[in-house]
Design an enzyme around this catalytic site. Structure first.
Site, mmCIF file in Angstrom:
data_model
loop_
_atom_site.group_PDB
_atom_site.id
_atom_site.type_symbol
_atom_site.label_atom_id
_atom_site.label_comp_id
_atom_site.label_asym_id
_atom_site.label_seq_id
_atom_site.Cartn_x
_atom_site.Cartn_y
_atom_site.Cartn_z
ATOM 1 N N HIS A 131 0.811 -1.221 0.000
ATOM 2 C CA HIS A 131 0.000 0.000 0.000
ATOM 3 C C HIS A 131 0.842 1.267 0.000
ATOM 4 C CE1 HIS A 131 0.136 -0.043 4.541
ATOM 5 N NE2 HIS A 131 0.072 1.257 4.376
ATOM 6 N N ASP A 164 1.127 -7.679 2.320
ATOM 7 C CA ASP A 164 1.269 -6.247 2.044
ATOM 8 C C ASP A 164 2.735 -5.809 1.873
ATOM 9 O OD1 ASP A 164 0.857 -3.540 1.831
ATOM 10 O OD2 ASP A 164 -0.500 -3.395 3.540
ATOM 11 N N SER A 220 4.012 2.345 8.344
ATOM 12 C CA SER A 220 3.792 1.341 7.314
ATOM 13 C C SER A 220 5.079 1.069 6.584
ATOM 14 C CB SER A 220 2.757 1.828 6.313
ATOM 15 O OG SER A 220 1.501 1.524 6.789
#
Ligand code: ARG
Ligand code: GLU
Length: 707
Positions: free
Chosen positions: A84, A220, A641
């Site tokens: 992402h 991810d 992230s």
């Protein structure tokens, strides 16, 4: 009796010093945490993590694309981050014919790596406490304006000096609301190329349905490579550039993690507001979040319906929906979490204790009362602003209208024409596929406005009932020059006088103007700016007071998108009565979730095959399972992230990508019973690269160890 007394004491102590596992610590000051980290299981030293004089783990960790973290995993600049985080670059390089988002992308040779203009990777060269230099000449008797001026001058001096004779960029950020200042010297790389990304149904498996949730099965991750010039220095893209040789890259451990294992997360957390008062918590949880959530409900409804209709529409809206849905879901968890924790009351109790303490520490008397007053002012202007960004600016139509409105404010003819030309080009994407997009966009425009009107925030719509408001809005949409490509292009190519006259008459521009003038009046702007400045000043004092009130606590500064370390343990939790979440997930869960009729839960056939024949290679755990993700008590937030999750020996065991929904209030209030970060198990990542993509050369580049 005795027990309640002890509990009360525990509450006092816990409410200010960081709770177990709470905290995003400054790497250069990690010496203070070292004993606690080692007691928690760490086998390396603070100096192994950050060392000014030698290469240390910090040299392997970078700020990725301005809002995520990445880490080097080879001596040839190979970088891991989240899917992402690379998302918009994957989307940008995809077309319906070469749909890397859906099908995945793997550069099998260096030549196949795709340059990503605009993508920046930043390495921290060093950080220093520069409080004394920045505050030189500042005293308690001067006005805020004077203080700001002196700080700005000092700031400039310190940065220029730090940059002198180098290609580095320096910046200074305040910590604890300006009680402390840190200098950050950075090295910025701009030749960054896309190396690999799994297909969406791996990299975004579970989509927005599973986002922020445990149990999770999202692969991810994505891979990039940083390039540098012949001297290993940052350089703009050139085909002659060479893979960058990082000072340090991470070793990868195949040992995995088990419940209770020590882990730490090393990355760039964006924003937290740990020390704010009950007013701020109340405003966020009970006022702003509900408005934002309701307005995003409207937008998501329309985009999701469109995305179900075709592959083209899915690609078109994927990136923006991911963004809108992400905040939408997080705020719901945050408000619920604050309610569950009685967050507002907790803060009030803390404030009461502070006030009592301030009775004998006169400098701090009245700070909280003043803060309360400023929040009353802020609240009045803030809510309108939330409506403005979340409702007014919800549609592309209003965003384009805003650009036209600004065009009309340009007084110089030549500049106006230049800008008109630019708008004309920019509108090409808006008009491409206009008929379809207009369906979606006009509904969003009308419904968000209507919502705002129903809640009393669109008084410039003078109609008295909802259906009249609706037809007025539809009329505005239809009659605007933005509803007709030919007319729009013709107008943008005519002369300045004509453009101005037409814009003044355009009903959409008029609508925007009415709304804007009401929210952003000079008086309100001043009020807003002043209240915020006062809050900053008062918080500086309040936080300083709290540090004096609890001199034995180790305080951590709020996240500010600078490099931090969070540490904790792999640990399950109880989200609700009668449910216990175990701390790791496996490929079994992917197969359980599989549903060919639901986009988010389609399973790649090749992955399914690997599962059926149990071809997990060296990546299975001791039980023969293929682990996918795990949760731990590390305190993280947006920006973390892509952060490396490291084990007790400082080896890479995971990539952080999310938090558990029940704990998303941790930006404001941390609760060790609920707050968990979610990491991709590095073994699943390697399994996908190796067995699924058969990109062996990438595996060979990395240093993978058993322990
Ligand atoms: N919640 C994660 C974060 O805050 C992941 C967001 C991207 N994923 C998504 N399904 N929208 O960034
Ligand atoms: N997904 C988030 C990010 O982009 C991390 C989740 C969180 O907010 O902790 O940084």
């Amino acid at each position: 009796m005795k027990k309640t007394f002890l509990l009360a004491i525990a509450a006092v102590v816990m409410s200010m010093s960081a709770r177990a596992d709470e905290g995003m610590w400054i790497p250069t000051l990690l010496g203070r945490n070292q004993a606690a980290m080692q007691a928690a299981g760490m086998r390396i030293t603070a100096q192994d993590i950050y060392d000014v004089n030698h290469a240390s783990l910090k040299d392997a960790v970078v700020l990725f694309a301005g809002g995520c973290t990445g880490e080097y995993v080879s001596d040839e600049g190979l970088l891991l981050t989240n899917h992402h985080c690379g998302y918009s670059y994957i989307v940008r390089n995809s077309t319906v014919a070469h749909d890397y988002l859906t099908k995945g992308f793997w550069a099998m040779t260096r030549d196949e790596e795709i340059p990503c203009p605009g993508l920046k990777v930043v390495r921290l060269v060093r950080m220093d406490d520069v409080t004394a230099q920045v505050l030189e000449g500042v005293n308690d008797n001067m006005s805020e304006a004077e203080r700001d001026r002196i700080i700005a001058t000092n700031h400039e001096k310190v940065c220029r000096k730090a940059e002198q004779g180098t290609h580095y960029k320096a910046m200074i950020k305040p910590l604890f609301y300006g009680n402390q200042y840190f200098l950050y010297v950075n090295e910025e790389f701009t030749d960054v190329r896309m190396v690999g990304a799994p297909p969406s149904n791996i990299g975004k498996f579970g989509g927005d349905t599973d986002n922020w949730m445990w149990p999770r099965h999202t692969g991810d991750f994505s891979m990039f490579r940083v390039y540098a010039d012949a001297d290993n220095r940052p350089a703009p893209y050139s085909k002659d550039n060479k893979p960058y040789r990082p000072l340090k890259y991470l070793e990868i451990s195949l040992a995995g993690v088990e419940e209770g294992d020590f882990t730490f997360v090393f990355g760039y957390p964006g924003t937290t507001r740990r020390y704010v008062t009950h007013d701020a918590v109340d405003l966020a949880a009970n006022v702003e979040n509900p408005i934002r959530i309701a307005l995003r409900d409207i937008r998501l409804g329309h985009y999701n319906a469109a995305m179900r209709q075709s592959a083209a529409q899915r690609l078109k809206y994927a990136s923006r929906v991911a963004g809108i849905a992400n905040g939408w879901k997080k705020w719901q968890g945050e408000s619920l979490g604050i309610e569950r924790l009685r967050g507002v009351q907790q803060k009030m109790e803390q404030e009461e204790r502070f006030e009592k303490w301030a009775q004998t520490h006169h400098e701090y008397k009245g700070v909280l009362a003043e803060l309360g007053k400023q929040y009353d002012v802020l609240r009045r202007t803030e809510v309108e602003r939330v409506y403005f960004t979340e409702a007014m600016m919800a549609s592309d139509f209003m965003n384009r209208t805003f650009a036209l409105w600004r065009l009309d404010t340009i007084t110089d003819d030549e500049r106006l024409l230049q800008e008109a030309g630019r708008l004309r080009t920019a509108a090409e994407t808006y008009f491409a596929d206009f008929e379809q997009h207009s369906e979606v966009d006009s509904r969003i425009f009308v419904e968000t406005f209507l919502y705002m009107w129903e809640h009393g925030y669109a008084p410039f719509m003078t109609q008295s009932d909802a259906s009249d408001v609706t037809s007025a809005l539809v009329g505005i949409y239809d009659k605007s020059v933005l509803n007709n490509e030919k007319k729009f292009n013709k107008l943008m190519s005519s002369n300045a006088k004509k453009i101005r006259a037409a814009l003044k008459k355009d009903p959409a521009v008029q609508l925007f103007d009415n709304a804007y003038r009401r929210v952003y009046t000079r008086e309100k702007n001043d009020m807003y700016r002043q209240a915020n400045a006062e809050i900053q000043r008062l918080m500086r004092k309040y936080v300083k007071g709290m540090m004096e009130q609890y001199p034995d606590s180790n305080f951590f500064p709020d996240a500010n998108l600078t490099l931090r370390v969070a540490y904790g343990h792999v640990k399950g939790f109880r989200p609700k009565d009668a449910i216990y979440y175990t701390p790791y997930s496996t490929i079994e869960g992917i197969m359980e979730k599989e549903n060919p009729y639901v986009y988010d839960y389609r399973v790649e056939p090749h992955l399914k095959h690997l599962y059926e024949v149990k071809n997990y290679g060296q990546y299975a755990n001791a039980k023969g399972e293929m682990p996918v993700a795990f949760i731990a008590t590390n305190h993280t937030t947006g920006g973390n992230s892509g952060s490396p999750v490291l084990n007790a020996d400082g080896r890479l065991v995971g990539i952080n990508f999310d938090r558990c929904w029940e704990g998303t209030m941790s930006d404001l209030l941390f609760d060790p019973n609920y707050c968990r970060n979610i990491s991709l198990d590095i073994r699943y990542c390697l399994f996908i690269i190796d067995k699924f993509a058969e990109a062996r050369h990438l595996i060979d580049e990395m240093t993978i160890v058993e322990k």
